[in-house]
Design a protein around this motif. Structure first.
Motif, PDB file in Angstrom:
ATOM      1  N   ARG A  16       0.837  -1.218   0.000  1.00  0.00           N
ATOM      2  CA  ARG A  16       0.000   0.000   0.000  1.00  0.00           C
ATOM      3  C   ARG A  16       0.861   1.253   0.000  1.00  0.00           C
ATOM      4  NH1 ARG A  16      -5.709  -0.106   2.012  1.00  0.00           N
ATOM      5  NH2 ARG A  16      -6.256  -2.299   2.109  1.00  0.00           N
ATOM      6  N   ARG A  17       1.930   1.245   0.772  1.00  0.00           N
ATOM      7  CA  ARG A  17       2.829   2.415   0.788  1.00  0.00           C
ATOM      8  C   ARG A  17       3.461   2.621  -0.584  1.00  0.00           C
ATOM      9  NH1 ARG A  17       4.044   0.199   5.671  1.00  0.00           N
ATOM     10  NH2 ARG A  17       5.980  -0.721   4.922  1.00  0.00           N
ATOM     11  N   MET A  18       3.841   1.521  -1.239  1.00  0.00           N
ATOM     12  CA  MET A  18       4.420   1.640  -2.573  1.00  0.00           C
ATOM     13  C   MET A  18       3.391   2.185  -3.558  1.00  0.00           C
ATOM     14  SD  MET A  18       5.457  -0.855  -5.634  1.00  0.00           S
ATOM     15  CE  MET A  18       3.842  -1.438  -5.529  1.00  0.00           C
ATOM     16  N   ALA A  19       2.153   1.715  -3.467  1.00  0.00           N
ATOM     17  CA  ALA A  19       1.103   2.172  -4.381  1.00  0.00           C
ATOM     18  C   ALA A  19       0.771   3.636  -4.165  1.00  0.00           C
ATOM     19  CB  ALA A  19      -0.141   1.307  -4.204  1.00  0.00           C
ATOM     20  N   ASP A  20       0.947   4.128  -2.943  1.00  0.00           N
ATOM     21  CA  ASP A  20       0.666   5.533  -2.639  1.00  0.00           C
ATOM     22  C   ASP A  20       1.910   6.414  -2.702  1.00  0.00           C
ATOM     23  OD1 ASP A  20      -2.008   5.008  -2.252  1.00  0.00           O
ATOM     24  OD2 ASP A  20      -1.772   4.617  -0.100  1.00  0.00           O
ATOM     25  N   HIS A  21       3.021   5.868  -3.137  1.00  0.00           N
ATOM     26  CA  HIS A  21       4.278   6.624  -3.164  1.00  0.00           C
ATOM     27  C   HIS A  21       4.204   7.746  -4.202  1.00  0.00           C
ATOM     28  CE1 HIS A  21       8.581   7.457  -3.279  1.00  0.00           C
ATOM     29  NE2 HIS A  21       8.656   6.809  -2.141  1.00  0.00           N
ATOM     30  N   PRO A  22       4.725   8.935  -3.871  1.00  0.00           N
ATOM     31  CA  PRO A  22       4.660  10.063  -4.815  1.00  0.00           C
ATOM     32  C   PRO A  22       5.413   9.819  -6.120  1.00  0.00           C
ATOM     33  CG  PRO A  22       5.625  10.750  -2.699  1.00  0.00           C
ATOM     34  CD  PRO A  22       5.274   9.317  -2.583  1.00  0.00           C
ATOM     35  N   VAL A  23       6.476   9.027  -6.089  1.00  0.00           N
ATOM     36  CA  VAL A  23       7.215   8.741  -7.325  1.00  0.00           C
ATOM     37  C   VAL A  23       6.343   7.920  -8.277  1.00  0.00           C
ATOM     38  CG1 VAL A  23       9.220   7.546  -8.298  1.00  0.00           C
ATOM     39  CG2 VAL A  23       9.482   8.930  -6.232  1.00  0.00           C
ATOM     40  N   LEU A  24       5.653   6.916  -7.736  1.00  0.00           N
ATOM     41  CA  LEU A  24       4.758   6.118  -8.573  1.00  0.00           C
ATOM     42  C   LEU A  24       3.640   6.992  -9.132  1.00  0.00           C
ATOM     43  CD1 LEU A  24       4.014   3.347  -9.724  1.00  0.00           C
ATOM     44  CD2 LEU A  24       2.587   3.010  -7.699  1.00  0.00           C
ATOM     45  N   THR A  87       0.474   0.757 -15.101  1.00  0.00           N
ATOM     46  CA  THR A  87       0.031  -0.624 -14.885  1.00  0.00           C
ATOM     47  C   THR A  87       0.018  -0.957 -13.396  1.00  0.00           C
ATOM     48  OG1 THR A  87       0.952  -1.280 -17.013  1.00  0.00           O
ATOM     49  CG2 THR A  87       0.549  -3.036 -15.430  1.00  0.00           C
ATOM     50  N   ILE A  88       1.096  -0.613 -12.708  1.00  0.00           N
ATOM     51  CA  ILE A  88       1.167  -0.869 -11.262  1.00  0.00           C
ATOM     52  C   ILE A  88       0.056  -0.117 -10.541  1.00  0.00           C
ATOM     53  CG2 ILE A  88       2.577  -0.518  -9.191  1.00  0.00           C
ATOM     54  CD1 ILE A  88       5.040  -0.944 -11.050  1.00  0.00           C
ATOM     55  N   GLU A  93      -5.176  -0.211  -7.765  1.00  0.00           N
ATOM     56  CA  GLU A  93      -6.581   0.195  -7.724  1.00  0.00           C
ATOM     57  C   GLU A  93      -7.496  -1.019  -7.707  1.00  0.00           C
ATOM     58  OE1 GLU A  93      -8.356   3.315  -7.648  1.00  0.00           O
ATOM     59  OE2 GLU A  93      -6.391   3.765  -6.797  1.00  0.00           O
ATOM     60  N   ALA A  94      -7.120  -2.057  -8.433  1.00  0.00           N
ATOM     61  CA  ALA A  94      -7.935  -3.276  -8.449  1.00  0.00           C
ATOM     62  C   ALA A  94      -7.921  -3.972  -7.088  1.00  0.00           C
ATOM     63  CB  ALA A  94      -7.435  -4.226  -9.529  1.00  0.00           C
ATOM     64  N   ILE A  95      -6.787  -3.884  -6.389  1.00  0.00           N
ATOM     65  CA  ILE A  95      -6.674  -4.569  -5.103  1.00  0.00           C
ATOM     66  C   ILE A  95      -7.267  -3.734  -3.972  1.00  0.00           C
ATOM     67  CG2 ILE A  95      -5.032  -5.464  -3.401  1.00  0.00           C
ATOM     68  CD1 ILE A  95      -3.190  -6.133  -5.807  1.00  0.00           C
ATOM     69  N   SER A 107     -10.065  -2.059 -13.864  1.00  0.00           N
ATOM     70  CA  SER A 107      -8.658  -1.762 -13.571  1.00  0.00           C
ATOM     71  C   SER A 107      -7.743  -2.885 -14.030  1.00  0.00           C
ATOM     72  CB  SER A 107      -8.464  -1.510 -12.070  1.00  0.00           C
ATOM     73  OG  SER A 107      -9.048  -0.296 -11.700  1.00  0.00           O
ATOM     74  N   ILE A 108      -8.156  -4.126 -13.813  1.00  0.00           N
ATOM     75  CA  ILE A 108      -7.348  -5.265 -14.257  1.00  0.00           C
ATOM     76  C   ILE A 108      -7.273  -5.305 -15.776  1.00  0.00           C
ATOM     77  CG2 ILE A 108      -7.312  -7.796 -14.387  1.00  0.00           C
ATOM     78  CD1 ILE A 108      -6.212  -6.707 -11.780  1.00  0.00           C
ATOM     79  N   ALA A 109      -8.384  -5.033 -16.460  1.00  0.00           N
ATOM     80  CA  ALA A 109      -8.384  -5.040 -17.932  1.00  0.00           C
ATOM     81  C   ALA A 109      -7.455  -3.947 -18.470  1.00  0.00           C
ATOM     82  CB  ALA A 109      -9.802  -4.843 -18.456  1.00  0.00           C
TER      83      ALA A 109
END
Length: 156
Positions: A16-24, A87-88, A93-95, A107-109
């Motif tokens: 979750r932290r990676m998904a919310d990271h500002p770089v991503l 993609t990430i 978002e799907a999870i 989101s998965i599609a």
């Protein structure tokens, strides 16, 4: 709590932290811009077809148009990284996104489409380029006509 359960929670927190990271988030914005560039090129190709210049208006031809442009390889690498981040973001978002099933499936599609695009771009970029075709400024030497008894030169 069991050790496996604790490890699972730690892993979920890290994801979750990676998904919310500002770089991503910034790279995903590059991915959105890349998607816009591809669709704009497809639109221009469709206009060329409509006015009789021929060609194809699809994502594959748009990727080749970008590669053939000046600094095209660099632009394609930037687009590939941005679309990979997008993609990430879609997978996250799907999870962890909205709980409705249709949003998760969407989101998965989208993630699957972007994986295919990134794969196409990287495959094209890692393939060796064929040697350039001769142009008017770099014509091949004139050939000799083997049919005529008098050797005349002709240009292809």
């Amino acid at each position: 709590m069991t050790t496996a359960n604790q490890a699972g929670r730690r892993l979920e927190g890290a994801a979750r932290r990676m998904a919310d990271h500002p770089v991503l988030e910034k790279l995903a914005k590059v991915g959105f811009a890349s998607r816009g560039v591809l669709y704009a090129i497809i639109g221009l190709a469709a206009l060329q077809i409509a006015f009789g210049r021929g060609g194809e208006a699809d994502k594959s031809s748009a990727i080749h148009i970008v590669r053939d442009a000046p600094l095209g390889d660099a632009l394609l690498w930037i687009m590939a990284v941005g679309l990979a981040a997008l993609t990430i973001w879609h997978v996250s978002e799907a999870i962890w996104g909205r709980p409705e099933v249709h949003y998760r499936v969407e989101s998965i599609a989208k993630a699957a489409v972007y994986v295919a695009l990134v794969y196409s771009m990287v495959a094209l970029l890692t393939r060796t380029r064929p040697p350039p075709r001769p142009t008017a400024s770099r014509r091949m030497p004139p050939r000799r006509c083997s049919i005529c008894p008098v050797a005349r030169s002709w240009s292809p």
